[in-house]
Scaffold this motif. Structure first.
Motif, PDB file in Angstrom:
ATOM      1  N   THR A   3       0.876  -1.067   0.091  1.00 57.83           N
ATOM      2  CA  THR A   3       0.054  -0.042   0.142  1.00 57.83           C
ATOM      3  C   THR A   3       1.009   1.222  -0.192  1.00 57.83           C
ATOM      4  O   THR A   3       1.908   1.291   0.504  1.00 57.83           O
ATOM      5  CB  THR A   3      -0.851   0.119   1.266  1.00 57.83           C
ATOM      6  OG1 THR A   3      -1.546   1.231   1.219  1.00 57.83           O
ATOM      7  CG2 THR A   3      -0.160  -0.107   2.439  1.00 57.83           C
ATOM      8  N   ASN A  19      -9.479  -4.057   3.167  1.00 61.32           N
ATOM      9  CA  ASN A  19      -9.380  -5.461   2.442  1.00 61.32           C
ATOM     10  C   ASN A  19     -10.711  -6.169   2.836  1.00 61.32           C
ATOM     11  O   ASN A  19     -11.157  -7.132   2.153  1.00 61.32           O
ATOM     12  CB  ASN A  19      -8.404  -5.918   3.434  1.00 61.32           C
ATOM     13  CG  ASN A  19      -6.983  -5.785   2.938  1.00 61.32           C
ATOM     14  OD1 ASN A  19      -6.601  -6.219   1.843  1.00 61.32           O
ATOM     15  ND2 ASN A  19      -6.015  -5.261   3.907  1.00 61.32           N
ATOM     16  N   ASP A  83      -4.274   1.579  -4.081  1.00 56.97           N
ATOM     17  CA  ASP A  83      -4.720   0.717  -2.837  1.00 56.97           C
ATOM     18  C   ASP A  83      -5.759  -0.316  -3.028  1.00 56.97           C
ATOM     19  O   ASP A  83      -5.995  -1.297  -2.466  1.00 56.97           O
ATOM     20  CB  ASP A  83      -5.207   1.447  -1.460  1.00 56.97           C
ATOM     21  CG  ASP A  83      -4.106   2.418  -0.972  1.00 56.97           C
ATOM     22  OD1 ASP A  83      -2.781   1.650  -0.815  1.00 56.97           O
ATOM     23  OD2 ASP A  83      -3.846   3.625  -0.994  1.00 56.97           O
ATOM     24  N   TRP A  87      -5.520  -4.148  -2.693  1.00 57.81           N
ATOM     25  CA  TRP A  87      -6.483  -5.170  -1.806  1.00 57.81           C
ATOM     26  C   TRP A  87      -7.190  -6.259  -2.748  1.00 57.81           C
ATOM     27  O   TRP A  87      -7.449  -7.389  -2.466  1.00 57.81           O
ATOM     28  CB  TRP A  87      -7.392  -4.282  -1.245  1.00 57.81           C
ATOM     29  CG  TRP A  87      -7.055  -3.366  -0.344  1.00 57.81           C
ATOM     30  CD1 TRP A  87      -5.957  -3.460   0.451  1.00 57.81           C
ATOM     31  CD2 TRP A  87      -7.354  -2.044   0.147  1.00 57.81           C
ATOM     32  NE1 TRP A  87      -5.748  -2.262   1.373  1.00 57.81           N
ATOM     33  CE2 TRP A  87      -6.614  -1.292   1.082  1.00 57.81           C
ATOM     34  CE3 TRP A  87      -8.695  -1.316  -0.253  1.00 57.81           C
ATOM     35  CZ2 TRP A  87      -6.842  -0.170   1.433  1.00 57.81           C
ATOM     36  CZ3 TRP A  87      -8.630   0.090   0.194  1.00 57.81           C
ATOM     37  CH2 TRP A  87      -7.817   0.619   0.979  1.00 57.81           C
ATOM     38  N   SER A  91      -6.773 -10.339  -2.337  1.00 62.03           N
ATOM     39  CA  SER A  91      -7.951 -11.139  -2.119  1.00 62.03           C
ATOM     40  C   SER A  91      -8.380 -12.123  -3.296  1.00 62.03           C
ATOM     41  O   SER A  91      -8.980 -12.902  -3.458  1.00 62.03           O
ATOM     42  CB  SER A  91      -9.218 -10.284  -2.162  1.00 62.03           C
ATOM     43  OG  SER A  91      -9.475  -9.628  -3.261  1.00 62.03           O
TER      44      SER A  91
END
Length: 239
Positions: A3, A19, A83, A87, A91
């Protein structure tokens, strides 16, 4: 991908909630209240307010009067925010964006190469040549899994944008650089030959010769192979 935000208290909340939202742990339509966040993270309302503002700016949430903060649907997220991209990658959902990226690149980057061939200067050639050399050195010295390949690849494509001398094109193209890095991270695990180096060299040679038609054609070949590599990567790791 790390990040870009500093690790202060509001940022820690942003990273945690970001997240959770992107991964689906906190579903669209969920309501988040300041009271709950203050208790959960042990922080003041001011800290929570700062964190929520960042999430609002990224398109993940929206404030609702007398209700709290509501989590938004994916189509409202800022999918070009570094960012949010980070994320998504964490994931395992970044692959969907990579597919979209390949389609967008196929429509605009051949034109970037064409304009670059017409307008490039000696400095542009130097940067392109240096980026390709770094890409090549990393491949042969560290192997196809080297992270330095992706970094040099991003620099090469950024240099192409700069060579167009077109401010709008440069700004639009720069939005996709973080996604290009995800794409490179993904295909490192399936690419074990040096064909991509030959394809980049073909683009560079055409730009050096100021041959716009050849530069455009060479870029189309490069992108066609890139799409195939991304497709193979998704098949091998469908997550």
């Amino acid at each position: 991908m790390k990040t870009k935000m500093a690790r202060n208290l509001p940022t820690q909340i942003v990273i945690s909630l970001g997240n959770q939202i992107v991964s689906g742990q906190v579903a669209p339509g969920s309501v988040i209240t300041s009271d709950v966040l203050e208790a959960q993270f042990g922080v003041s309302r001011t800290v929570v307010r700062e964190a929520l503002k960042v999430l609002h700016d990224k398109g993940l949430t929206r404030a609702r009067t007398k209700t709290g903060t509501i989590v938004l649907e994916r189509h409202e997220w800022n999918l070009l925010d570094p960012d949010v991209i980070s994320w998504l990658q964490a994931s395992g959902l970044g692959r969907e964006l990579v597919r979209d990226l390949e389609e967008v690149r196929a429509s605009y980057e051949p034109w970037v190469a064409r304009i670059a061939a017409k307008r490039r200067g000696s400095k542009d050639i130097s940067v392109l040549t240096n980026s390709l050399k770094k890409m090549t050195d990393a491949f042969y010295q560290e192997g196809p899994q080297s992270e330095a390949i992706g970094e040099a690849d991003a620099a090469f494509h950024q240099a192409l944008l700069d060579a167009t001398q077109n401010e709008l094109m440069k700004r639009i193209g720069k939005l996709f650089i973080p996604l290009l890095k995800i794409r490179d991270d993904m295909v490192r695990h399936v690419v074990d030959d040096g064909d991509f180096l030959i394809q980049h060299q073909a683009v560079l040679d055409a730009i050096v010769e100021e041959d716009a038609d050849l530069a455009e054609a060479a870029m189309k070949v490069l992108l066609s192979q890139a799409i195939q590599a991304s497709t193979d990567a998704r098949k091998k790791s469908p997550r």
